[in-house]
Design an enzyme around this catalytic site. Structure first.
Site, short mmCIF file in Angstrom:
data_model
loop_
_atom_site.label_atom_id
_atom_site.label_comp_id
_atom_site.label_asym_id
_atom_site.label_seq_id
_atom_site.Cartn_x
_atom_site.Cartn_y
_atom_site.Cartn_z
CE LYS A 157 0.46 -3.33 3.43
NZ LYS A 157 -0.25 -2.37 4.37
CB THR A 203 -0.98 -0.01 1.19
OG1 THR A 203 -0.26 -0.23 2.41
CG2 THR A 203 -2.03 -1.11 1.02
CB THR A 214 -3.05 -3.54 7.52
OG1 THR A 214 -4.26 -2.89 7.81
CG2 THR A 214 -3.22 -5.02 7.73
#
Length: 466
Positions: free
Chosen positions: A222, A196, A241
């Site tokens: 990630k 992201t 996240t």
């Protein structure tokens, strides 16, 4: 008075300071030899259309092709607002008693706080990915796919695009556009599909041996913001996240795999913080497909504790490596800081203190400003209750340079040292440094990894949805 746009407000604000560029991270990602990756997996990353920008990878598919049953284990967020993919993956693991053969991941939408529709969409992703698997020992009727999502909370998935993307990877499909593979390019595509606000794909692989037999570990994760995980097993009382998966071609009993992962996560992903915020989607998964274990029994904690201990330690050090990449890529981060707490009466107490220091906004802003304000470290240390009362006259604090030169004592047994401020400034001006706190109470220790708070972090998170 005319209203100001966010851009103009930011320009006015930014004109009051000199921005400090974030360090280059290009050295943190490099090609990995195909031979380093575990056997028996095919995977890819594609653009399904979750993200608006054309061509940006946003869907990863990972399949085990081993003839042996694959064990699976996971640690999930303990946030009360667990996202639909978290709930669905928990249910798959429970229904299959720790067996799964596939993973599907989308980025760009978290599928969190999305109600009934979110659950239906997550199950649809499971079903579509299950259809890519070859029948395995008569278990095809079971759900065998785990699912993860990351991105904006409160928005539903463009599920038709995602399902079309998954189906396109079937070699049996009329419109097959399969890019599934087992080499570095395939692994890198999958890692990029996780991203992201990440600035580089976080991918690692290593080889290890147990009793002369060679195995492989590979993993990707990630995370750059909304990072302060507190994850635990699917059930029981253990504890942007963070998503991650680790794949191995070793064979491990499901219960033992979960035990090893829980231990590893507590000392890796549960020991990092970027901003102190726990996500609704935090998930770390492990698959062990046994593809390199022909003729060998599954590693079992009870039957063969020595082999299990070797595997657990390999998994733990590998998980630490992956977790540290998240901190190094922290949104706007200019520092990578190890917080070591020694001399505690229990690991839990040492971990609590390290966590508190790592999440202190005052400590983190001082690090960004390269201000050796060690009083803030002491304030954070003394702010939480421990199982044994803290004795201020026993506490010591030091800065440890990353270049191997002598530590700089700041406080020794409760007494402040005459600090060389020039030397202190040199240490906190480096990209890497360590803060070491000795509580003087016992023999237990713990580490945390954190970063600083910068102006760039505010800019990124003030504009996240645009």
């Amino acid at each position: 008075m005319a209203s100001l746009s966010k851009t103009s407000v930011w320009r006015r604000f930014s004109s009051t300071f000199t921005s400090k560029p974030t360090p280059s991270k290009t050295h943190l990602h490099a090609p990995i030899p195909d031979s380093a990756f575990p056997k028996g997996y095919v995977l890819t990353g594609i653009h399904a259309g979750v993200k608006k920008k054309p061509g940006v990878l946003d869907l990863a598919v990972i399949l085990s092709t081993s003839s042996r049953p694959a064990s699976a284990a996971a640690c999930f967020t303990r946030n009360a607002f667990k996202a639909a993919p978290v709930v669905v993956s928990q249910q798959v693991l429970e229904q299959n008693q720790g067996r799964a053969r596939a993973l599907v991941v989308n980025s760009g939408c978290a599928n969190a706080v999305t109600g009934k529709q979110g659950m239906e969409d997550a199950w649809a992703m499971v079903a579509a990915t299950d259809a890519l698997l070859e029948p395995n020992q008569g278990q095809k009727s079971q759900k065998e796919t785990l699912v993860m999502s990351t991105g904006v909370i409160g928005q539903t998935l463009p599920i038709s695009k995602i399902l079309a993307g998954i189906t396109s990877q079937s070699p049996k499909s009329v419109d097959s556009k399969s890019t599934l593979g087992s080499g570095f390019e395939a692994w890198e595509r999958a890692a990029r599909a996780f991203m992201t606000t990440d600035t580089f794909p976080k991918l690692r692989a290593r080889t290890f041996s147990i009793r002369g037999k060679e195995y492989h570990l590979a993993g990707m994760d990630k995370g750059a913001g909304m990072i302060h995980p507190n994850m635990g097993p699917p059930s029981g009382q253990l504890h942007a996240t963070l998503l991650g998966c680790i794949l191995t071609d070793a064979a491990v009993v499901p219960k033992s795999l979960q035990s090893a992962l829980t231990y590893a996560v507590d000392r890796s992903f549960n020991s990092i913080s970027v901003d102190g915020d726990m996500s609704t989607n935090d998930t770390i998964l492990v698959l062990a497909n046994g593809a390199a274990a022909e003729g060998s029994a599954e590693i079992d904690e009870q039957a063969d504790p020595e082999a299990f201990e070797l595997f657990k330690q390999e998994l733990t050090t590998f998980a630490i490596d992956l977790a540290q990449l998240v901190v190094r890529d922290g949104e706007g981060a200019t520092k990578f800081v190890t917080v070591s707490v020694d001399g505690a009466t229990s690991y839990a107490d040492a971990h609590k203190v390290a966590s508190r220091i790592s999440t202190s906004a005052l400590v983190k802003t001082a690090l960004f400003g390269e201000d050796a304000n060690w009083g803030r470290i002491l304030a954070a240390t003394g702010s939480i209750p421990l199982s044994a009362p803290l004795d201020p006259t026993r506490v010591s604090v030091s800065f440890i340079p990353a270049d191997g030169t002598a530590p700089l004592p700041l406080l020794v047994n409760g007494e402040p040292e005459k600090v060389d401020e020039v030397r202190a400034k040199e240490i906190v001006s480096a990209e890497d440094l360590e803060i070491r706190v000795d509580l003087g109470l016992g023999n237990e220790s713990a580490k945390y990894w954190t970063c600083d708070f910068s102006y760039e972090y505010v800019r990124i998170n003030g504009d996240y949805r645009t």
